[in-house]
Design a protein around this motif. Structure first.
Motif, PDB file in Angstrom:
ATOM      1  N   TYR A  49      50.438  47.135  27.350  1.00  0.00           N
ATOM      2  CA  TYR A  49      51.758  47.558  27.817  1.00  0.00           C
ATOM      3  C   TYR A  49      51.824  47.519  29.338  1.00  0.00           C
ATOM      4  O   TYR A  49      52.789  46.996  29.915  1.00  0.00           O
ATOM      5  N   ALA A  50      50.821  48.070  30.000  1.00  0.00           N
ATOM      6  CA  ALA A  50      50.809  48.090  31.465  1.00  0.00           C
ATOM      7  C   ALA A  50      50.841  46.662  32.018  1.00  0.00           C
ATOM      8  O   ALA A  50      51.532  46.386  33.008  1.00  0.00           O
ATOM      9  N   THR A  51      50.130  45.765  31.371  1.00  0.00           N
ATOM     10  CA  THR A  51      50.124  44.363  31.804  1.00  0.00           C
ATOM     11  C   THR A  51      51.514  43.757  31.660  1.00  0.00           C
ATOM     12  O   THR A  51      51.988  43.058  32.571  1.00  0.00           O
ATOM     13  N   GLY A  60      53.212  35.932  37.566  1.00  0.00           N
ATOM     14  CA  GLY A  60      52.224  35.094  38.231  1.00  0.00           C
ATOM     15  C   GLY A  60      51.000  35.828  38.727  1.00  0.00           C
ATOM     16  O   GLY A  60      50.137  35.232  39.361  1.00  0.00           O
ATOM     17  N   MET A  61      50.891  37.130  38.428  1.00  0.00           N
ATOM     18  CA  MET A  61      49.694  37.868  38.859  1.00  0.00           C
ATOM     19  C   MET A  61      48.457  37.270  38.196  1.00  0.00           C
ATOM     20  O   MET A  61      48.503  36.797  37.066  1.00  0.00           O
ATOM     21  N   SER A  62      47.352  37.327  38.911  1.00  0.00           N
ATOM     22  CA  SER A  62      46.092  36.827  38.376  1.00  0.00           C
ATOM     23  C   SER A  62      45.427  37.887  37.510  1.00  0.00           C
ATOM     24  O   SER A  62      45.769  39.069  37.572  1.00  0.00           O
ATOM     25  N   LEU A  66      45.709  41.943  37.901  1.00  0.00           N
ATOM     26  CA  LEU A  66      46.179  42.740  36.765  1.00  0.00           C
ATOM     27  C   LEU A  66      45.125  43.761  36.341  1.00  0.00           C
ATOM     28  O   LEU A  66      45.455  44.906  36.032  1.00  0.00           O
ATOM     29  N   ALA A  67      43.869  43.366  36.331  1.00  0.00           N
ATOM     30  CA  ALA A  67      42.794  44.289  35.946  1.00  0.00           C
ATOM     31  C   ALA A  67      42.763  45.477  36.892  1.00  0.00           C
ATOM     32  O   ALA A  67      42.691  46.628  36.452  1.00  0.00           O
ATOM     33  N   ARG A  68      42.821  45.213  38.196  1.00  0.00           N
ATOM     34  CA  ARG A  68      42.824  46.316  39.171  1.00  0.00           C
ATOM     35  C   ARG A  68      44.020  47.230  38.953  1.00  0.00           C
ATOM     36  O   ARG A  68      43.899  48.455  38.957  1.00  0.00           O
ATOM     37  N   ALA A  69      45.183  46.654  38.759  1.00  0.00           N
ATOM     38  CA  ALA A  69      46.417  47.437  38.638  1.00  0.00           C
ATOM     39  C   ALA A  69      46.493  48.220  37.329  1.00  0.00           C
ATOM     40  O   ALA A  69      47.205  49.223  37.258  1.00  0.00           O
ATOM     41  N   THR A  70      45.764  47.770  36.303  1.00  0.00           N
ATOM     42  CA  THR A  70      45.795  48.468  35.011  1.00  0.00           C
ATOM     43  C   THR A  70      44.527  49.286  34.762  1.00  0.00           C
ATOM     44  O   THR A  70      44.325  49.800  33.667  1.00  0.00           O
ATOM     45  N   PHE A  71      43.671  49.381  35.779  1.00  0.00           N
ATOM     46  CA  PHE A  71      42.479  50.235  35.733  1.00  0.00           C
ATOM     47  C   PHE A  71      41.467  49.814  34.675  1.00  0.00           C
ATOM     48  O   PHE A  71      40.851  50.659  34.028  1.00  0.00           O
ATOM     49  N   ARG A  74      37.550  43.344  35.097  1.00  0.00           N
ATOM     50  CA  ARG A  74      38.069  41.965  34.999  1.00  0.00           C
ATOM     51  C   ARG A  74      37.820  41.397  33.606  1.00  0.00           C
ATOM     52  O   ARG A  74      38.669  40.691  33.059  1.00  0.00           O
ATOM     53  N   GLN A  75      36.656  41.698  33.039  1.00  0.00           N
ATOM     54  CA  GLN A  75      36.345  41.207  31.696  1.00  0.00           C
ATOM     55  C   GLN A  75      37.317  41.785  30.669  1.00  0.00           C
ATOM     56  O   GLN A  75      37.839  41.055  29.820  1.00  0.00           O
ATOM     57  N   SER A  76      37.563  43.080  30.745  1.00  0.00           N
ATOM     58  CA  SER A  76      38.524  43.703  29.819  1.00  0.00           C
ATOM     59  C   SER A  76      39.930  43.162  30.060  1.00  0.00           C
ATOM     60  O   SER A  76      40.687  42.950  29.110  1.00  0.00           O
ATOM     61  N   GLY A  77      40.269  42.952  31.327  1.00  0.00           N
ATOM     62  CA  GLY A  77      41.578  42.375  31.651  1.00  0.00           C
ATOM     63  C   GLY A  77      41.752  41.008  31.026  1.00  0.00           C
ATOM     64  O   GLY A  77      42.842  40.665  30.537  1.00  0.00           O
ATOM     65  N   ASN A  78      40.687  40.221  31.017  1.00  0.00           N
ATOM     66  CA  ASN A  78      40.763  38.889  30.419  1.00  0.00           C
ATOM     67  C   ASN A  78      40.967  38.988  28.910  1.00  0.00           C
ATOM     68  O   ASN A  78      41.733  38.215  28.320  1.00  0.00           O
ATOM     69  N   VAL A  79      40.333  39.966  28.273  1.00  0.00           N
ATOM     70  CA  VAL A  79      40.518  40.194  26.832  1.00  0.00           C
ATOM     71  C   VAL A  79      41.964  40.588  26.556  1.00  0.00           C
ATOM     72  O   VAL A  79      42.585  40.100  25.604  1.00  0.00           O
TER      73      VAL A  79
END
Length: 153
Positions: A49-51, A60-62, A66-71, A74-79
């Protein structure tokens, strides 16, 4: 020359459940639980949801941003991104134009899912905000920002 004494530490209640950190964590856990409940009905997690919210504001965020902004890492953000892409809620190019960043954007289905879930999530936030007297809200927001800044330094 006189010696200066270090500042006295703040008094801490003996009961750990009355410490500021404990109460902040309790509030965060209650918010997360309430959000999990309403998001589950829409097939989303809090990071998903946050993403979606962030991509609606900043297409266009990378993955790293996105990982930083959603806490999340990076690995979890990619998932999270992969799951949203497989669900047809976001689109990313197959390859990066430069470097490794593959900017993400909401699809039409992503915009529709976000719009469908926002009412439920905003109702959770409204329940939380209604617990604070309106005249104290600005001070609370400032205090929370100061707490985060003090710990991020």
């Amino acid at each position: 020359m006189t010696e200066s004494k270090p500042p006295e530490p703040h008094d801490h209640p003996e009961d750990v459940t009355q410490h500021v950190g404990y109460l902040l964590k309790r509030a965060q856990a209650a918010l997360r639980g309430a959000m999990d409940k309403v998001l589950r009905e829409h097939g989303l997690t809090v990071p998903q949801y946050a993403t979606l919210e962030l991509l609606a504001l900043h297409p266009g965020m990378s993955n790293a941003d996105l990982a930083r902004a959603t806490f999340v890492t990076r690995q979890s953000g990619n998932v999270v991104l992969r799951g949203l892409q497989e669900a047809g809620l976001i689109a990313r190019p197959d390859t990066a134009d430069h470097g490794r960043a593959r900017p993400a954007r909401l699809t039409e289905d992503g915009h529709a899912r976000l719009a469908a879930v926002q009412t439920a999530v905003y109702a959770v936030e409204q329940r939380m905000v209604e617990a604070i007297p309106p005249k104290r809200m600005a001070a609370l927001l400032t205090d929370l920002d100061h707490i985060a800044a003090a710990l991020e330094e």
